[in-house]
Scaffold this motif. Structure first.
Motif, PDB file in Angstrom:
ATOM      1  N   GLU A  49       0.847  -1.190   0.000  1.00 21.37           N
ATOM      2  CA  GLU A  49       0.000   0.000   0.000  1.00 21.37           C
ATOM      3  C   GLU A  49       0.885   1.244   0.000  1.00 21.37           C
ATOM      4  OE1 GLU A  49      -2.979  -0.486  -0.568  1.00 21.37           O
ATOM      5  OE2 GLU A  49      -3.363  -2.521   0.133  1.00 21.37           O
ATOM      6  N   GLN A  88      -6.348  -2.997 -10.725  1.00 23.57           N
ATOM      7  CA  GLN A  88      -7.283  -3.220  -9.628  1.00 23.57           C
ATOM      8  C   GLN A  88      -6.820  -2.597  -8.311  1.00 23.57           C
ATOM      9  OE1 GLN A  88      -7.568  -7.476  -9.620  1.00 23.57           O
ATOM     10  NE2 GLN A  88      -8.986  -7.553 -11.349  1.00 23.57           N
ATOM     11  N   LYS A  89      -5.740  -1.842  -8.354  1.00 24.40           N
ATOM     12  CA  LYS A  89      -5.192  -1.273  -7.123  1.00 24.40           C
ATOM     13  C   LYS A  89      -6.203  -0.399  -6.396  1.00 24.40           C
ATOM     14  CE  LYS A  89      -1.329   1.546  -5.429  1.00 24.40           C
ATOM     15  NZ  LYS A  89      -0.067   2.237  -5.797  1.00 24.40           N
ATOM     16  N   TYR A  90      -6.888   0.471  -7.118  1.00 29.24           N
ATOM     17  CA  TYR A  90      -7.872   1.364  -6.507  1.00 29.24           C
ATOM     18  C   TYR A  90      -9.258   1.141  -7.099  1.00 29.24           C
ATOM     19  CZ  TYR A  90      -4.095   3.865  -4.206  1.00 29.24           C
ATOM     20  OH  TYR A  90      -3.024   4.200  -3.408  1.00 29.24           O
ATOM     21  N   MET A 127     -11.745  -0.115  -5.729  1.00 30.07           N
ATOM     22  CA  MET A 127     -12.801   0.176  -4.758  1.00 30.07           C
ATOM     23  C   MET A 127     -13.282   1.628  -4.852  1.00 30.07           C
ATOM     24  SD  MET A 127      -9.605   0.492  -3.465  1.00 30.07           S
ATOM     25  CE  MET A 127      -9.169  -1.034  -2.668  1.00 30.07           C
ATOM     26  N   PHE A 151     -18.461  -3.526  -4.770  1.00 26.29           N
ATOM     27  CA  PHE A 151     -18.243  -4.020  -3.409  1.00 26.29           C
ATOM     28  C   PHE A 151     -19.359  -3.627  -2.437  1.00 26.29           C
ATOM     29  CE2 PHE A 151     -14.410  -2.959  -5.720  1.00 26.29           C
ATOM     30  CZ  PHE A 151     -13.830  -4.213  -5.817  1.00 26.29           C
ATOM     31  N   LEU A 188     -11.724 -11.183  -6.337  1.00 22.36           N
ATOM     32  CA  LEU A 188     -11.568  -9.731  -6.324  1.00 22.36           C
ATOM     33  C   LEU A 188     -12.386  -9.106  -5.199  1.00 22.36           C
ATOM     34  CD1 LEU A 188     -10.620  -7.045  -7.629  1.00 22.36           C
ATOM     35  CD2 LEU A 188     -12.649  -7.179  -9.103  1.00 22.36           C
ATOM     36  N   THR A 236     -10.257  -7.258  -2.126  1.00 22.66           N
ATOM     37  CA  THR A 236     -10.441  -5.810  -2.025  1.00 22.66           C
ATOM     38  C   THR A 236     -11.180  -5.427  -0.763  1.00 22.66           C
ATOM     39  OG1 THR A 236     -10.549  -5.728  -4.453  1.00 22.66           O
ATOM     40  CG2 THR A 236     -11.284  -3.778  -3.254  1.00 22.66           C
ATOM     41  N   ARG A 261      -8.884  -5.561   2.175  1.00 19.77           N
ATOM     42  CA  ARG A 261      -8.012  -4.377   2.197  1.00 19.77           C
ATOM     43  C   ARG A 261      -8.758  -3.163   2.767  1.00 19.77           C
ATOM     44  NH1 ARG A 261      -6.396  -3.132  -3.497  1.00 19.77           N
ATOM     45  NH2 ARG A 261      -5.232  -1.427  -2.495  1.00 19.77           N
ATOM     46  N   TYR A 274      -5.483   7.060  -2.433  1.00 23.03           N
ATOM     47  CA  TYR A 274      -6.086   7.237  -3.761  1.00 23.03           C
ATOM     48  C   TYR A 274      -6.149   8.717  -4.129  1.00 23.03           C
ATOM     49  CZ  TYR A 274      -9.826   7.515  -7.246  1.00 23.03           C
ATOM     50  OH  TYR A 274     -10.572   7.802  -8.360  1.00 23.03           O
TER      51      TYR A 274
END
Length: 430
Positions: A206, A233-235, A237, A244, A375, A379, A382, A394
Motif C-alpha cells: 500500500e 485493480q489497485k484502486y 474500490m 463491493f 476480487l 479488495t 483491504r 487514492y
C-alpha cells in the motif's frame, strides 16, 4: 527484487506471532496451537544481504548520483553523532554535574580540556573514483547505525532499477523515484509488489507503508523479489465502488452505474465519521492444517476480521466465530494455487503475518469459486484492514497525476509557442 539490508532490527518473536492470528484447526476451529519455534533464518540473525552476493556488489549497482548521496548522507550523520556526543557534557547547565572522565592518575591528559571532534575529511580529500566512494561507504556503514536498504526493483520488460531506500520513505515516495528513473506515465495503477517463490504468493504494498518495514521481515537467504508493475485493480474500490457495496445485485446492473452514483457511494462509506466495510459473505474453501484437503465453510466479513458460521449454527452475530483478525496479518494472492496447494480452483488468497516466510500452520489458505469472488474478498479485506487510509492514498495518487498533466500541458504549450515564433516569417520593414 534483490536487496541489501544495511541494518535489520529484530522484530516479532514466537509469542507475538502466536497471538497474531485467531488459531484454528479446521476440525476444531477454536483449538489453540502452540507458538512456532524460532526460525534460525529469521531477521534476528543479523541479516545483512538478501539477493546480492555482498554489500560491495549492491553498492556497485547504485547509480553514481545515488552513491554520492549515500556517501554524503553517511558522512553527515557520522559527524553529527560525534558532535552530539561531545556536546552532551559541553552543553550542561550550571546546576548539572557531568560524570568524571576515566583518566589514569598522573596522566598529562588529565589536565587537558576536552576537545571537539576533528572535522570531516576536507573537500580536497574526497574520493574521486567509484571504487574510492564504495570503499568510503563501506567504512562509514560500519560506523553509522543507519537503516537503509539498497533495493533492486524488477520491471515488466525484464530490466531493473536499483534504489537506495531510507526507513522514512513510504511506498509512494519510492514510486515517485521510480517514475523519475523510468519516465513512465505515472498513472495511479503503478504498484510495488513483493513475491515469495517458496510459498508462490504475492502482495501489492500500500502507498502509505514504509517500505523498509516489510522488507526487514525477509529472511537472510530469501529469494523474494520486488516488482514495479501496473495493477489496474489497485484502486478499483474507488473507481468502481458499486462492485463491493452493491455486490448482491447482478453484475449487468452494476455496469450501468453512473459517475454521480459512484461518488455518492464513496462519500457514504468513506466520508463519514466511521468507515463502512462491505457486508461481504459467502461460501469459501478452507485448507486444513498440514493437509492438501479443502472443505467448504460459510464466511462473513466484518471490520475486525473474518468470521465463520459453525456447524449447526445460524448467521446471527451471536453464533459467529472469529476466524482471523486483520491487524497483524497481510493478504496475499497466488497464480498457481491449484498446482501448489491442490486447491479446488486457482482463485485463492492467503492471510499470514509478514514475518512468516515459509510454510506454517499459522498461514490461512482460502479459495474462491471464480476470479470475481476473489476480487471481492481481496479488495474488501483491504478496505477493512486499512480503512480511510486507502482513500487518502487514492486521493494523493490522483492529485499527483492531475498536477503532472497540468505541468505537461504547460510545457507542451510553451514548446509549441516557441516553435511557432521561430517558424513565423519575418516581416520586412516598410
Amino acid at each position: 527484487m534483490k536487496l541489501y539490508s544495511l541494518r535489520i532490527p529484530s522484530r516479532a518473536g514466537g509469542r507475538e506471532v502466536s497471538s497474531l492470528i485467531s488459531h484454528h484447526n479446521p476440525q476444531s476451529l477454536t483449538q489453540t496451537a502452540d507458538p512456532p519455534e524460532a526460525d534460525p533464518d529469521s531477521p534476528k540473525q543479523h541479516t545483512f544481504s538478501i539477493g546480492f552476493t555482498d554489500l560491495n556488489e549492491s553498492l556497485n549497482e547504485l547509480e553514481d548520483q545515488d552513491l554520492d548521496a549515500l556517501v554524503a548522507d553517511l558522512g553527515s550523520k557520522t559527524t553529527t553523532q560525534e558532535f552530539s556526543t561531545y556536546q552532551e557534557t559541553d552543553g550542561l547547565t550550571d546546576n548539572q554535574i557531568a560524570p568524571p572522565p576515566v583518566i589514569p592518575q598522573g596522566s598529562e591528559a588529565a589536565a587537558a580540556p576536552s576537545q571537539p571532534p576533528k572535522p570531516a575529511v576536507s573537500s580536497t580529500e574526497q574520493p574521486q573514483t567509484k571504487e574510492d566512494k564504495i570503499k568510503l561507504a563501506l567504512e562509514k556503514l560500519k560506523e553509522a547505525k543507519v537503516r537503509k536498504l539498497i533495493v533492486k526493483m524488477l520491471l515488466s520488460d525484464g530490466s531493473s532499477k536499483t534504489l537506495m531506500v531510507e526507513e522514512s520513505q513510504t511506498v509512494r515516495d519510492v514510486l515517485d523515484k521510480l517514475f523519475e528513473k523510468t519516465h513512465c506515465d505515472r498513472s495511479i495503477d503503478w504498484s510495488l509488489c513483493e513475491t515469495n517463490p517458496e510459498l508462490q504468493i504475492e502482495r501489492g504494498f500500500e502507498d502509505h507503508e514504509y517500505l523498509v518495514e516489510p522488507l526487514s521481515a525477509w529472511t537472510r537467504h530469501s529469494e523474494n523479489q520486488i516488482y514495479f508493475v501496473s495493477k489496474p485493480q489497485k484502486y478499483v474500490m474507488f473507481t468502481d465502488p458499486q462492485l463491493f457495496y452493491m455486490w448482491k445485485k447482478k453484475r449487468e446492473c452494476l455496469n450501468g452505474i453512473n459517475e454521480h452514483t459512484k461518488q455518492l457511494l464513496i462519500k457514504e462509506h468513506f466520508g463519514g465519521s466511521a468507515l463502512i466495510v462491505p457486508d461481504l459473505e459467502g461460501m469459501l474453501y478452507l485448507k486444513e492444517d498440514g493437509k492438501k484437503v479443502w472443505k467448504p465453510r460459510y464466511f462473513m466479513l466484518r471490520a475486525s476480521g473474518i468470521y465463520y458460521v459453525p456447524k449447526g449454527k445460524t448467521k446471527s452475530s451471536s453464533d459467529l466465530a472469529c476466524f482471523v483478525h486483520f491487524e497483524n496479518v497481510n493478504i496475499y494472492t497466488s497464480n498457481n494455487y491449484r498446482q501448489k496447494y491442490k486447491a479446488p480452483t486457482n482463485f485463492g488468497f492467503v492471510l499470514k503475518h509478514p514475518h512468516i516466510q515459509k510454510e506454517s500452520h499459522y498461514i490461512k489458505f482460502l479459495c474462491c469459486d471464480n476470479e470475481h469472488i476473489l476480487l471481492l474478498w481481496v479488495t474488501a479485506i483491504r478496505i477493512a484492514k486499512y480503512g480511510t487510509v486507502l482513500y487518502k492514498n487514492y486521493q494523493a495518487a490522483v492529485k499527483r497525476v492531475s498536477t503532472l498533466q497540468i505541468l505537461n500541458s504547460v510545457a507542451i504549450n510553451k514548446c509549441f509557442t516557441y516553435k511557432l515564433r521561430v517558424n513565423l516569417p519575418q516581416q520586412s520593414e516598410t
